[in-house]
Design a protein around this motif. Sequence first.
Motif, PDB file in Angstrom:
ATOM      1  N   GLY A 178      87.616  71.272   7.790  1.00 38.66           N
ATOM      2  CA  GLY A 178      87.162  70.138   7.677  1.00 38.66           C
ATOM      3  C   GLY A 178      87.793  69.436   9.473  1.00 38.66           C
ATOM      4  O   GLY A 178      87.054  69.603  10.245  1.00 38.66           O
ATOM      5  N   TRP A 191      78.397  74.631   3.187  1.00 38.30           N
ATOM      6  CA  TRP A 191      79.305  75.732   2.128  1.00 38.30           C
ATOM      7  C   TRP A 191      78.479  75.984   1.381  1.00 38.30           C
ATOM      8  O   TRP A 191      77.991  75.510   0.783  1.00 38.30           O
ATOM      9  N   TYR A 204      85.161  71.584  -1.108  1.00 38.55           N
ATOM     10  CA  TYR A 204      83.856  70.579  -0.639  1.00 38.55           C
ATOM     11  C   TYR A 204      84.016  69.831  -0.679  1.00 38.55           C
ATOM     12  O   TYR A 204      84.316  69.314   0.446  1.00 38.55           O
ATOM     13  N   SER A 205      84.908  68.789  -0.961  1.00 38.07           N
ATOM     14  CA  SER A 205      85.467  67.372  -1.136  1.00 38.07           C
ATOM     15  C   SER A 205      85.949  66.900  -0.470  1.00 38.07           C
ATOM     16  O   SER A 205      85.654  66.303   0.626  1.00 38.07           O
ATOM     17  N   CYS A 208      84.696  67.989   3.445  1.00 39.34           N
ATOM     18  CA  CYS A 208      83.655  67.030   3.643  1.00 39.34           C
ATOM     19  C   CYS A 208      84.559  65.204   4.579  1.00 39.34           C
ATOM     20  O   CYS A 208      84.236  65.341   5.272  1.00 39.34           O
ATOM     21  N   GLU A 209      85.937  65.742   3.666  1.00 31.26           N
ATOM     22  CA  GLU A 209      86.633  64.382   3.972  1.00 31.26           C
ATOM     23  C   GLU A 209      87.034  65.241   5.275  1.00 31.26           C
ATOM     24  O   GLU A 209      87.369  63.973   6.457  1.00 31.26           O
ATOM     25  N   PHE A 213      81.692  63.982   7.463  1.00 31.34           N
ATOM     26  CA  PHE A 213      81.117  63.263   6.783  1.00 31.34           C
ATOM     27  C   PHE A 213      80.124  64.380   5.681  1.00 31.34           C
ATOM     28  O   PHE A 213      80.933  65.281   5.936  1.00 31.34           O
ATOM     29  N   ALA A 214      79.181  64.860   4.926  1.00 30.24           N
ATOM     30  CA  ALA A 214      79.091  65.307   3.829  1.00 30.24           C
ATOM     31  C   ALA A 214      78.035  66.737   4.648  1.00 30.24           C
ATOM     32  O   ALA A 214      77.899  67.275   4.906  1.00 30.24           O
ATOM     33  N   ALA A 215      78.495  67.319   4.315  1.00 33.25           N
ATOM     34  CA  ALA A 215      78.549  69.094   4.256  1.00 33.25           C
ATOM     35  C   ALA A 215      77.243  69.629   3.805  1.00 33.25           C
ATOM     36  O   ALA A 215      76.959  68.960   2.484  1.00 33.25           O
ATOM     37  N   THR A 216      76.270  70.291   3.878  1.00 31.52           N
ATOM     38  CA  THR A 216      75.600  70.847   2.882  1.00 31.52           C
ATOM     39  C   THR A 216      75.869  71.838   2.047  1.00 31.52           C
ATOM     40  O   THR A 216      76.699  72.199   2.012  1.00 31.52           O
ATOM     41  N   TYR A 217      75.290  72.017   0.759  1.00 27.98           N
ATOM     42  CA  TYR A 217      76.286  72.382  -0.032  1.00 27.98           C
ATOM     43  C   TYR A 217      75.253  73.229  -0.946  1.00 27.98           C
ATOM     44  O   TYR A 217      73.762  73.423  -1.540  1.00 27.98           O
TER      45      TYR A 217
END
Length: 336
Positions: A178, A191, A204-205, A208-209, A213-217
Amino acid sequence: MWAEDKVRIVDIAEELGLSTATVSNVLHGKTHKVSAETAKRVQRRLEERGYIPNMAATLLAQNSSRIVGVVVKDHEKYAGRPLADPFIAAALNDLSAETAQNGWFMMVRTAGKIMEAAQFASMWNMDGMILLGFCADEYQRLRERVRIPFVVYDGCFENPGRISNLCIDDRDGGRQVGRLLARLGHRRVLWAADNRECMDLARYSGLCEGLGFAATYCEIPLQRGPRQTFWARQLPLLRRHTAIFAASDFYAAELMQFLQRSGLRIPQDVSVVGFDDGALCELLSPALTSVRQDSRLRAAAAVRMLRRMKEQPGWFENLCLPVQLIERASTAPPPP
């Protein structure tokens, strides 16, 4: 003729003017009972004479098989070929070297159910086992069934005790990716993994950290055929992202091939990152950026844990090994 020509311990002892007990001590690694010079003389003569020990008799005398069983779950995602998976193959290669270096023999088996491991261990009177790919509740059931020590090689569970669990810092691996993608300027990151649990969720967590911001899962099918169909349908989704982080090098390599066949350039149009950093990474074009987990370090830790569990019944350990991001040509700043 072979039986008459076979070299015996007594022959070596007579040639060197030593007792058979001295030669036997050197042969079985009990060199603290003899001088260093004598040990070298014996070892040299054993090599010169091509002595082959009778391991069956030796192990019987020691009341130990010196066998470590490695049991790999035959998960459906491997399509009946779990030992061909790059991560599994690398693990077995390094475990083989480490067990041999510690004077153990390694036996490998794939199993659909973990209780097959209990039967496997009992049949061969194993000194210990190393288990890959099973679930938390399965490890607990096995612990209640067998007395020999075993190490969970890639577990993701709360450990109530009596099980040694060896894992890697999956979350930090994702975090490192990230941070790299954020530094390069990517704002649309995807992701790709085949589940939403355990180590994949931790990676994944961390991603995003690191991004902030939140990536697309994107949850992908387990089998390769359905996966290819899935990617074809999701091509518009892939095009909307400038970077893709896959849960394994294998998934990343497969995705790179699909993207290139679809006319997308790597990394000019989309950056791709994998996880494991196996030998495959440097063979791809472009070479794949990946999170390295040290397979040899992990194997050495597993064997060390097994040895200590055997020497100290009741001892167990939860060990988390570090990972390192290896940046290569598959990642670059996003297109303008």
